[in-house]
Structures are given as structure tokens and as C-alpha cells.
Design a protein around this motif. Structure first.
Motif, short mmCIF file in Angstrom:
data_model
loop_
_atom_site.label_atom_id
_atom_site.label_comp_id
_atom_site.label_asym_id
_atom_site.label_seq_id
_atom_site.Cartn_x
_atom_site.Cartn_y
_atom_site.Cartn_z
N ALA A 1 0.83 -1.20 0.00
CA ALA A 1 0.00 0.00 0.00
C ALA A 1 0.87 1.26 0.00
N GLU A 2 1.91 1.26 0.82
CA GLU A 2 2.83 2.41 0.84
C GLU A 2 3.56 2.55 -0.49
N PHE A 3 3.95 1.43 -1.05
CA PHE A 3 4.62 1.43 -2.36
C PHE A 3 3.69 2.02 -3.43
N ASN A 4 2.44 1.61 -3.42
CA ASN A 4 1.48 2.10 -4.39
C ASN A 4 1.28 3.61 -4.25
N LYS A 5 1.13 4.07 -3.05
CA LYS A 5 0.91 5.50 -2.81
C LYS A 5 2.16 6.33 -3.08
N ASN A 6 3.30 5.68 -3.17
CA ASN A 6 4.54 6.44 -3.39
C ASN A 6 4.50 7.19 -4.72
N VAL A 7 3.74 6.69 -5.69
CA VAL A 7 3.65 7.39 -6.98
C VAL A 7 3.06 8.78 -6.78
N LEU A 8 2.17 8.93 -5.81
CA LEU A 8 1.59 10.24 -5.53
C LEU A 8 2.64 11.17 -4.93
N ARG A 9 3.49 10.63 -4.09
CA ARG A 9 4.55 11.44 -3.50
C ARG A 9 5.57 11.89 -4.55
N VAL A 10 5.85 11.00 -5.51
CA VAL A 10 6.76 11.36 -6.59
C VAL A 10 6.18 12.52 -7.39
N ILE A 11 4.89 12.45 -7.72
CA ILE A 11 4.25 13.52 -8.49
C ILE A 11 4.21 14.82 -7.68
N ASN A 12 3.94 14.71 -6.39
CA ASN A 12 3.96 15.91 -5.54
C ASN A 12 5.32 16.59 -5.58
N ARG A 13 6.36 15.81 -5.47
CA ARG A 13 7.72 16.39 -5.41
C ARG A 13 8.17 16.91 -6.77
N GLU A 14 7.97 16.11 -7.81
CA GLU A 14 8.53 16.45 -9.12
C GLU A 14 7.69 17.44 -9.91
N LEU A 15 6.38 17.44 -9.68
CA LEU A 15 5.50 18.30 -10.47
C LEU A 15 4.71 19.29 -9.60
N ARG A 16 5.11 19.40 -8.33
CA ARG A 16 4.49 20.33 -7.40
C ARG A 16 2.96 20.15 -7.35
N ALA A 17 2.57 18.90 -7.16
CA ALA A 17 1.16 18.57 -6.99
C ALA A 17 0.81 18.55 -5.50
N ASP A 18 -0.49 18.46 -5.20
CA ASP A 18 -0.90 18.46 -3.79
C ASP A 18 -1.76 17.23 -3.45
N PHE A 19 -1.39 16.06 -4.01
CA PHE A 19 -2.04 14.82 -3.61
C PHE A 19 -1.89 14.62 -2.10
N ASP A 20 -2.95 14.16 -1.46
CA ASP A 20 -2.91 13.73 -0.07
C ASP A 20 -2.94 12.20 -0.08
N PRO A 21 -1.79 11.54 0.07
CA PRO A 21 -1.79 10.07 -0.02
C PRO A 21 -2.75 9.41 0.95
#
Length: 328
Positions: free
Chosen positions: A213-233
């Protein structure tokens, strides 16, 4: 002797991420490619997954390789071993050791999109195998197969069941490109997870400890960091589903509420409804006959097949056949 060839740089990866995220978040249904799981944190999480009791593929494939590596070395007489998506090249050491004992191997070519991971692996292997010529290739296996160093009697290893992350049309394109990059008589060593009871399959992608589950949600963290998104995992739930018709596992992220995510670098607002699911990975499972047919359609002839006693995982050794010329 070690060296590194670069066919990707940070700008290439940034462009690819931007395109994938824009395409995926504006698609219906939404999707994201699994390759963006693997930043440094994602790679560590995946290594943790491979050690989980529910996750059978890594240990099962390793056991098959341990028992068959000497035979693979004898059958192929490989002079060059190529590994696609090499990562740490841990399992590949079984093949390297066997091929060096066979006395034919002179070079190893690992390919990976991550320059840092590849450099680390190349340096470590250079110390462990000082007499072996090691050329790391920073590249994308869907784009840079033609840039693999040419060689005499190459064996291309594509392990871990990663072939299952490609949908059928992508698999056909990948296998066709790989066949075009090889000479007749060269080899493909392919690891494939096999169809089995969903009671075994699903927990491998939805473990009790929640690591996947943490691995799956990590894609959201990558997008937050690299593209300045505001996903809440924490606003997304990990879901793993077995599709019996397509015979694949789907990993998804399910929105826990109505929400709008802003991706600043794409100037993109993305609405999620409560309960809406976004696909982040497929992991296709195979039957021997079907995989044999897919290989044949791309110009590979299955020569040998190894499996475990439970028939959970298969290791296929296929040979590139002569491609007949099509008359104009």
C-alpha cells in the motif's frame, strides 16, 4: 573494467513524467504507469516487498535460477549477458557465476532507467567480478534496445515477471523490438509469473503489513515532489484486484472522498469522486502455451522451460529465429 553509457538524462525523465501524468490523469478511467513508483524510497519499499511472506515471485524465481543457472550457461555458451531493468542485479549473480564457470562469458551489460541505481550496481559488480567487462546502459527498455552494445552470442535476461506490467499490445511491441535488436541464434531468458489461485495471488499485492500500500501511494509522493502537486496520499486507499478474464492483477488507488488535486507544473486540476479508482499497475500472469505463442509471434522459439514444484513461476529460454524477409 566498468563503464557507463547514457541514453537518458534528467531532462528526458522529466519530460516523460510530465507526459505520462498529463495523459494518465486526463484519461477515463485515470491511470499512472508503474515505472514512477521507483524513486529511492519506492525502490527501498519494493526491496521490502520482495522479502514479505506473501510475495512469492522473487524467492520462487531465485530458487529456479539457482537450480538451472548451470544448465542455462551450458545451453547458451553466452559471451555477453544483458539484463533489462537490472536494479541491483542480485539474482543475476547466479547467472554470472554459472556463465563464468562455463568459461565463455566476457561481458555484462545491465540496463536501467535509474543512473544512480545502475552506477551503484556497476561499481559493486566491478569489485565482485574484476575480470569481467561491465557496461551499464542508462536507458528505457521500451526505447533504447537498439542502443545495447552489439556482441557475439548475447543472452538478454528479463527477470522478475516484469513482462507482466505490459498490456498485450505493449508486450508484442517490446518483444518485436527486442527481436529486431538481436541476431538470429541469440537468446532471451524471460521470467514469467504464472496463473494460480487468486487466494495466493491477491495477498502478494495486498500484504497484511501494508508495505505494498505504501509502495502504491509512493507514486503520488513522486508527483507531488517532481510536479508540485498536492495529492494527499492518506486520502487514497490501496486496492488489489484479480481480473479473471484478462488474467492479471490490477493495483489501484481509490479516492476516499470527493477531492480536487492541483498539479502546478502542468497547470492541471484533477477531480476525483469518492470511490473513484485510478489504475497504477497491472501484473499479468501467464500460461506456458500462451507465452510460447506470444514469443513465436515475435520471432522467438521457446527452447527450454523451468518451473518450481508448485508451478507458480516459469523461466523461459527462447532463441531468436531468422526473420523471413517480406517481399515488396
Amino acid at each position: 573494467m566498468t563503464s557507463l553509457e547514457k541514453h537518458l538524462d534528467e531532462r528526458d525523465l522529466a519530460r516523460s513524467l510530465r507526459a505520462d501524468v498529463r495523459d494518465g490523469l486526463t484519461a477515463t478511467p485515470k491511470r499512472l504507469p508503474p515505472k514512477w513508483f521507483y524513486d529511492a524510497r519506492g525502490s527501498r519499499l519494493f526491496e521490502d516487498i520482495t522479502r514479505l511472506p506473501e510475495y512469492y515471485p522473487t524467492r520462487t524465481e531465485r530458487a529456479i535460477l539457482a537450480s538451472s543457472a548451470a544448465e542455462i550457461a551450458r545451453l547458451t555458451d553466452a559471451k555477453t549477458l544483458v539484463e533489462l531493468g537490472s536494479g541491483s542485479s542480485e539474482k543475476t549473480r547466479l547467472l554470472l557465476d554459472a556463465m563464468l564457470r562455463q568459461g565463455t562469458l566476457g561481458s555484462f551489460v545491465p540496463l536501467d532507467v535509474s543512473e544512480s541505481a545502475l552506477r551503484e550496481a556497476v561499481d559493486a559488480l566491478g569489485v565482485a567480478y574484476p575480470g569481467l567487462a561491465i557496461t551499464g546502459v542508462v536507458g528505457d527498455m521500451t526505447r533504447h534496445l537498439r542502443q545495447l552494445p552489439d556482441g557475439d552470442n548475447r543472452v538478454v535476461a528479463f527477470l522478475g515477471g516484469t513482462i507482466g506490467n505490459l498490456v498485450p499490445s505493449e508486450r508484442a511491441a517490446f518483444l518485436g523490438d527486442l527481436r529486431s535488436a538481436l541476431h538470429p541464434g541469440e537468446w532471451l531468458l524471460l521470467g514469467a509469473d504464472l496463473v494460480k489461485d487468486p487466494g495466493t495471488l491477491v495477498p502478494a499485492y495486498d500484504d497484511a503489513a501494508g508495505v505494498t500500500a505504501e509502495f502504491n501511494k509512493n507514486v503520488l509522493r513522486v508527483i507531488n515532489r517532481e510536479l508540485r502537486a498536492d495529492f494527499d496520499p492518506s486520502a487514497f486507499e490501496h486496492v488489489a484486484v484479480w481480473d479473471p478474464e484478462r488474467e492479471w492483477i490490477e493495483m489501484r488507488l481509490r479516492s476516499g472522498r470527493d477531492q480536487v488535486v492541483h498539479v502546478k507544473d502542468l497547470d492541471l486540476d484533477v477531480a476525483f469522486a469518492e470511490g473513484e479508482e485510478m489504475r497504477t499497475e497491472i501484473s499479468a500472469k501467464f500460461r506456458r502455451a500462451g507465452l510460447t505463442a506470444e514469443l513465436a509471434a515475435s520471432g522467438f522459439a521457446l527452447r527450454h522451460w523451468w518451473s518450481d514444484p508448485q508451478d507458480w513461476f516459469g523461466l523461459a529460454l527462447a532463441q531468436a529465429e531468422t526473420i523471413p524477409r517480406v517481399r515488396p
